[in-house]
Design a protein around this motif. Structure first.
Motif, PDB file in Angstrom:
ATOM      1  N   THR A  77      88.464  -1.733  48.933  1.00 12.32           N
ATOM      2  CA  THR A  77      89.703  -0.961  48.833  1.00 12.32           C
ATOM      3  C   THR A  77      89.561   0.274  49.704  1.00 12.32           C
ATOM      4  O   THR A  77      88.640   1.074  49.512  1.00 12.32           O
ATOM      5  N   TYR A  86     106.571   2.807  46.473  1.00 11.18           N
ATOM      6  CA  TYR A  86     105.724   1.624  46.624  1.00 11.18           C
ATOM      7  C   TYR A  86     106.344   0.648  47.619  1.00 11.18           C
ATOM      8  O   TYR A  86     105.641   0.064  48.452  1.00 11.18           O
ATOM      9  N   THR A  89      99.657  -5.118  36.341  1.00 11.79           N
ATOM     10  CA  THR A  89      99.542  -5.310  37.781  1.00 11.79           C
ATOM     11  C   THR A  89     100.273  -6.601  38.159  1.00 11.79           C
ATOM     12  O   THR A  89     101.081  -7.119  37.374  1.00 11.79           O
ATOM     13  N   PRO A 142      99.658  -2.839  42.981  1.00 13.26           N
ATOM     14  CA  PRO A 142     100.259  -1.823  42.112  1.00 13.26           C
ATOM     15  C   PRO A 142      99.662  -1.906  40.712  1.00 13.26           C
ATOM     16  O   PRO A 142      99.347  -2.997  40.219  1.00 13.26           O
ATOM     17  N   LEU A 160      98.537  -4.469  49.058  1.00 19.56           N
ATOM     18  CA  LEU A 160      98.680  -3.410  48.073  1.00 19.56           C
ATOM     19  C   LEU A 160      98.600  -4.005  46.671  1.00 19.56           C
ATOM     20  O   LEU A 160      99.135  -5.090  46.420  1.00 19.56           O
ATOM     21  N   VAL A 179      95.050   0.148  48.057  1.00 19.36           N
ATOM     22  CA  VAL A 179      95.523  -0.203  49.392  1.00 19.36           C
ATOM     23  C   VAL A 179      94.388  -0.748  50.236  1.00 19.36           C
ATOM     24  O   VAL A 179      93.292  -0.155  50.287  1.00 19.36           O
ATOM     25  N   TRP A 209     109.043   3.461  42.265  1.00 15.98           N
ATOM     26  CA  TRP A 209     108.966   2.109  42.807  1.00 15.98           C
ATOM     27  C   TRP A 209     109.438   2.072  44.259  1.00 15.98           C
ATOM     28  O   TRP A 209     108.906   1.313  45.074  1.00 15.98           O
ATOM     29  N   THR A 251      92.289   5.605  37.470  1.00 11.37           N
ATOM     30  CA  THR A 251      92.637   4.313  38.075  1.00 11.37           C
ATOM     31  C   THR A 251      91.493   3.309  38.025  1.00 11.37           C
ATOM     32  O   THR A 251      91.707   2.121  37.780  1.00 11.37           O
ATOM     33  N   VAL A 306      98.428   2.824  43.337  1.00 16.88           N
ATOM     34  CA  VAL A 306      98.361   1.657  44.218  1.00 16.88           C
ATOM     35  C   VAL A 306      96.986   1.616  44.877  1.00 16.88           C
ATOM     36  O   VAL A 306      96.506   2.628  45.401  1.00 16.88           O
ATOM     37  N   ARG A 350     104.839  -0.871  51.150  1.00 17.28           N
ATOM     38  CA  ARG A 350     104.776  -2.299  51.441  1.00 17.28           C
ATOM     39  C   ARG A 350     105.347  -2.626  52.814  1.00 17.28           C
ATOM     40  O   ARG A 350     104.930  -3.592  53.463  1.00 17.28           O
TER      41      ARG A 350
END
Length: 424
Positions: A56, A89, A118, A103, A101, A247, A86, A73, A245, A93
């Motif tokens: 990640t 996010y 998720t 979430p 990604l 990534v 959202w 997290t 998120v 994307r």
């Protein structure tokens, strides 16, 4: 010839005093095992700690410090300062520089374990350790709205099996009086142990998180407004916000540029952190405790070596007759003194060999149990250079300790006055 003679005499002397020296060797073996074991565990725990999440490139959440973002997290400790929209996010994307990604939404729990919502990207892209993917021990990943997958630690502690129904709780505390009784979830899978916080969490879909909160306001269910399982089927549960998120970046060379752009995102205040950097900082803060433990263990080894010197000095008084006989047969003071050095080295080397044998056996037997019970993943590997150096320091220290009785013996044998020709 003299070296062979000295070695033969030293081994004979050790065998003659085998009972007392065996106890000394056992004490030294246990103390060195403790020292090397703690160093080995330090290395393995640090490797496991820094490999809690791998592959990640960035973790994105609401504006906060990097340690706080990492803790809630990855380690499921604490709570987020805020959620991210959202729409934010969705904007991420659309960035073609981002490869994938994941979430996640947090906020609920199950009997003290964190619930992580998720989507299908989590099993597809999340990695831990040396780029290891998540694997299911039994069952399958969630497909329906009210499917749930349990971490290995959760399933083991609570004794759940695939097919059982569980009721999740509102809020992240260990004890909750607000339960989602109208929307029980069915266990569809149980994860393989990973030795990471993944084992201590419960995983559902984002749609499941939204569905069970329909009709809830300020943490309280409004009678008549919550949904049942049947009512939730076929409805759209796109969330308004998520917590963070994970990534993955297609070209890692762009990581710092993308991190800077996300930190300066105009839509809402965000923080993008490098998980590896944050993990290193967290370990640095925790490292002083394990260094203190290693220091204490070092004192245990020093104490054992001092005990070895005390035993040799005590035995020295009983060896006056032996020394006199050796001098009478032509042995030089240097040869007699070298016996103590060889005996000390032999005991230290024997202790080191025993440590390696005991350590290998203990790790082989304890690995499955430690992973299953404590989530600690140990690997049976060759010793590192620092661990070899630590092990080699024991014979070196024993050599220094042996100089005390060796010097006393050398002076004593010189005073006897026998075999002066042997010295010349």
């Amino acid at each position: 010839m003299k070296a062979r003679l000295a070695l033969s005499l030293a081994l004979s002397s050790l065998w003659h005093r085998k009972k007392v020296l065996a106890l000394v060797c056992l004490t030294l073996t246990l103390s060195v095992s403790l020292l090397l074991g703690i160093q080995y565990l330090r290395t393995e725990v640090r490797q496991s700690f820094t490999s809690t999440i791998s592959g990640t490139d960035l973790i994105v959440g609401a504006r906060s410090g990097q340690l706080n973002l990492l803790l809630y997290t990855v380690f499921h400790i604490g709570d987020a300062t805020n959620n991210i929209r959202w729409s934010t996010y969705q904007s991420l994307r659309e960035d073609r520089r981002l490869d994938w990604l994941i979430p996640i939404s947090l906020g609920d729990s199950y009997r003290g374990y964190r619930v992580v919502a998720t989507d299908e990207n989590f099993p597809a892209h999340f990695r831990y350790g040396r780029d290891l993917p998540l694997a299911l021990a039994r069952g399958q990943w969630f497909e329906q709205v009210f499917d749930v997958v349990l971490g290995a630690g959760v399933a083991r502690s609570l004794g759940h099996q695939v097919g059982e129904d569980i009721i999740l709780s509102h809020g992240g505390g260990r004890t909750s009086f607000s339960n989602h009784k109208d929307t029980p979830f069915t266990v569809t899978g149980i994860l393989e142990p990973t030795g990471t916080p993944v084992d201590q969490a419960v995983y559902i879909g984002l749609d499941g998180m939204e569905a069970m909160h329909v009709g809830w306001e300020s943490g309280v269910a409004i009678p008549g407004r919550t949904l049942s399982r049947e009512q939730a089927q076929g409805r759209d549960f796109t969330p308004d916000a998520i917590t963070a998120v994970f990534v993955g970046i297609e070209r890692p060379v762009l990581t710092f540029r993308i991190q800077r752009e996300i930190n300066q995102f105009a839509g809402e205040p965000l923080s993008a952190i490098l998980p590896g950097v944050a993990l290193s900082e967290l370990w640095r803060l925790m490292g002083q405790f394990e260094r203190a433990l290693l220091g204490i263990t070092g004192f245990v080894v020093v104490t054992s070596l001092i005990g070895l010197a005390a035993v040799l000095l005590t035995l020295q008084a009983q060896r006056a007759h032996e020394i006199a006989v050796l001098r009478a047969t032509g042995a030089s003071p240097g040869l007699i003194a070298s016996l103590y050095i060889l005996e000390c080295l032999a005991l230290a080397l024997a202790a080191c060999v025993l440590v390696l044998m005991i350590g290998t056996l203990a790790i082989s037997l304890a690995r499955p149990w430690l992973l299953a019970e404590y989530g600690l993943q140990l690997s049976l590997r060759p010793l590192t250079l620092s661990e070899w150096a630590l092990l080699a320091s024991v014979p070196a220290a024993a050599l220094i300790v042996a100089l005390i009785p060796a010097f006393n013996t050398w002076r004593q044998s010189r005073r006897l006055g026998f075999g002066e020709a042997a010295d010349q």
